[in-house]
Design an enzyme around this catalytic site. Structure first.
Site, short mmCIF file in Angstrom:
data_model
loop_
_atom_site.label_atom_id
_atom_site.label_comp_id
_atom_site.label_asym_id
_atom_site.label_seq_id
_atom_site.Cartn_x
_atom_site.Cartn_y
_atom_site.Cartn_z
N ASP A 1 -50.22 31.19 22.84
CA ASP A 1 -49.11 31.61 21.98
C ASP A 1 -48.91 30.66 20.80
OD1 ASP A 1 -48.17 29.48 23.53
OD2 ASP A 1 -46.83 30.71 24.73
N ASN B 1 -37.39 30.79 33.36
CA ASN B 1 -37.01 32.17 33.69
C ASN B 1 -38.21 32.98 34.19
OD1 ASN B 1 -38.46 32.58 31.38
ND2 ASN B 1 -36.78 33.38 30.15
N HIS C 1 -41.23 33.02 32.68
CA HIS C 1 -42.16 33.48 31.65
C HIS C 1 -43.50 32.76 31.75
CE1 HIS C 1 -40.44 30.43 28.52
NE2 HIS C 1 -41.68 30.06 28.75
N GLU D 1 -41.66 37.12 28.17
CA GLU D 1 -40.32 36.94 28.72
C GLU D 1 -39.99 38.04 29.74
OE1 GLU D 1 -38.84 34.22 28.15
OE2 GLU D 1 -38.27 33.88 26.06
C1 GLP Z 1 -43.14 27.26 26.74
C2 GLP Z 1 -44.57 27.83 26.53
C3 GLP Z 1 -45.21 28.15 27.85
C4 GLP Z 1 -44.92 27.01 28.81
C5 GLP Z 1 -43.47 27.01 29.18
C6 GLP Z 1 -43.04 25.81 30.00
O1 GLP Z 1 -42.16 27.95 26.10
N1 GLP Z 1 -44.68 28.98 25.69
O2 GLP Z 1 -46.61 28.36 27.67
O3 GLP Z 1 -45.67 27.17 29.98
O4 GLP Z 1 -42.66 27.21 28.06
O5 GLP Z 1 -43.03 24.66 29.24
P1 GLP Z 1 -42.91 23.19 29.83
O6 GLP Z 1 -44.22 22.87 30.42
O7 GLP Z 1 -42.59 22.34 28.63
O8 GLP Z 1 -41.80 23.22 30.84
#
Ligand code: GLP
Length: 242
Positions: free
Chosen positions: A67, A136, A138, A143
């Protein structure tokens, strides 16, 4: 599903990096799906360390990121382009043209999604998809919703996601409101999925995702349907697993 729990972040990072470098050692043309966020930073650090020790080369590897934010300049320190440069790409011998990240600044975002899916199609199946997990449920930026989209698409970020990511920005107002994400269909097509989750604040969501009902309200729950899912947890995130 193969679920592994580690009693330290160092061990988890070494294990994650070992799976990635081991794959490239057996398939030098591997296609990797890559993730951003706080979770994989240490894994990338270990991958870079293995490269520096001469254990692995990325010359023929292809990568696809999950992404990218919409409207954030590529050179912005919190763009996923900058993140990948900082944590992986500038340290290894992967030719830049083989590293793909959605362009969140494309004039036509729908066309950019089609272009990204076409590139993925051309590359064939992703051999290993690295994933983190949102609070959440995702994955990528897919989402929770009443329906999920299979291919790359533009998504409006949920408020809780913007708040979770606000820690990387000067203020909540600076967090973009939209992103381009690879779709869940593409993620699930990967030969192997490596889900990495750390921290007590993710214990409940990772337990719900992997043992609860399979529902679009928790996109990560669809991973239960994948035939080759490997899950790496630290003890805190794995608290609810025996
Ligand atoms: C972000 C990314 C995801 C990631 C998630 C958790 O928004 N788009 O790919 O896995 O949220 O992030 P973190 O590892 O910082 O908790």
């Amino acid at each position: 599903m193969n679920l592994l729990k580690f009693d330290s972040t160092e061990k988890l990072n070494e294990a994650g990096a070992g799976i990635i470098t081991g794959l490239i050692q057996t398939n030098r043309r591997a296609v990797l799906g890559l993730a951003t966020g706080g979770t994989p930073v240490g894994i990338y650090g270990e991958v870079v360390a293995s490269y520096r020790r001469g254990l692995v080369s990325f010359k023929e590897v292809t990568t696809f990121n999950l992404d990218e934010y919409v409207g954030l300049p590529e050179e912005h320190p919190e763009s996923y382009h900058s993140y990948m440069e900082q944590h992986l790409l500038r340290h290894i011998d992967l030719p830049r043209e083989q590293a793909h990240i959605p362009n969140g600044n494309a004039a036509d975002l729908q066309e950019e999604c089609r272009r990204y899916d076409a590139l993925l199609d051309k590359a064939g199946q992703i051999d290993l998809q690295l994933l983190g997990l949102g609070h959440n449920g995702h994955i990528g930026f897919n989402e929770p919703d009443h329906a999920l989209i299979s291919g790359a698409h533009v998504v409006t970020l949920r408020e809780e996601t913007r708040q979770a990511n606000a820690r990387f920005f000067p203020s909540l107002a600076d967090v973009p409101t939209q992103a381009i994400t690879m779709g869940v269909g593409t993620i699930l097509k990967a030969k192997m999925i490596l889900l990495v989750v750390r921290g007590a604040d993710k214990a409940e969501i990772v337990h719900r995702a992997l043992t609860g009902p399979i529902t679009t309200d928790c996109p990560a729950s669809l991973l239960q349907t994948h035939p080759h899912l490997v899950v790496l947890l630290d003890n805190e995130a794995g608290r609810l697993f025996p």
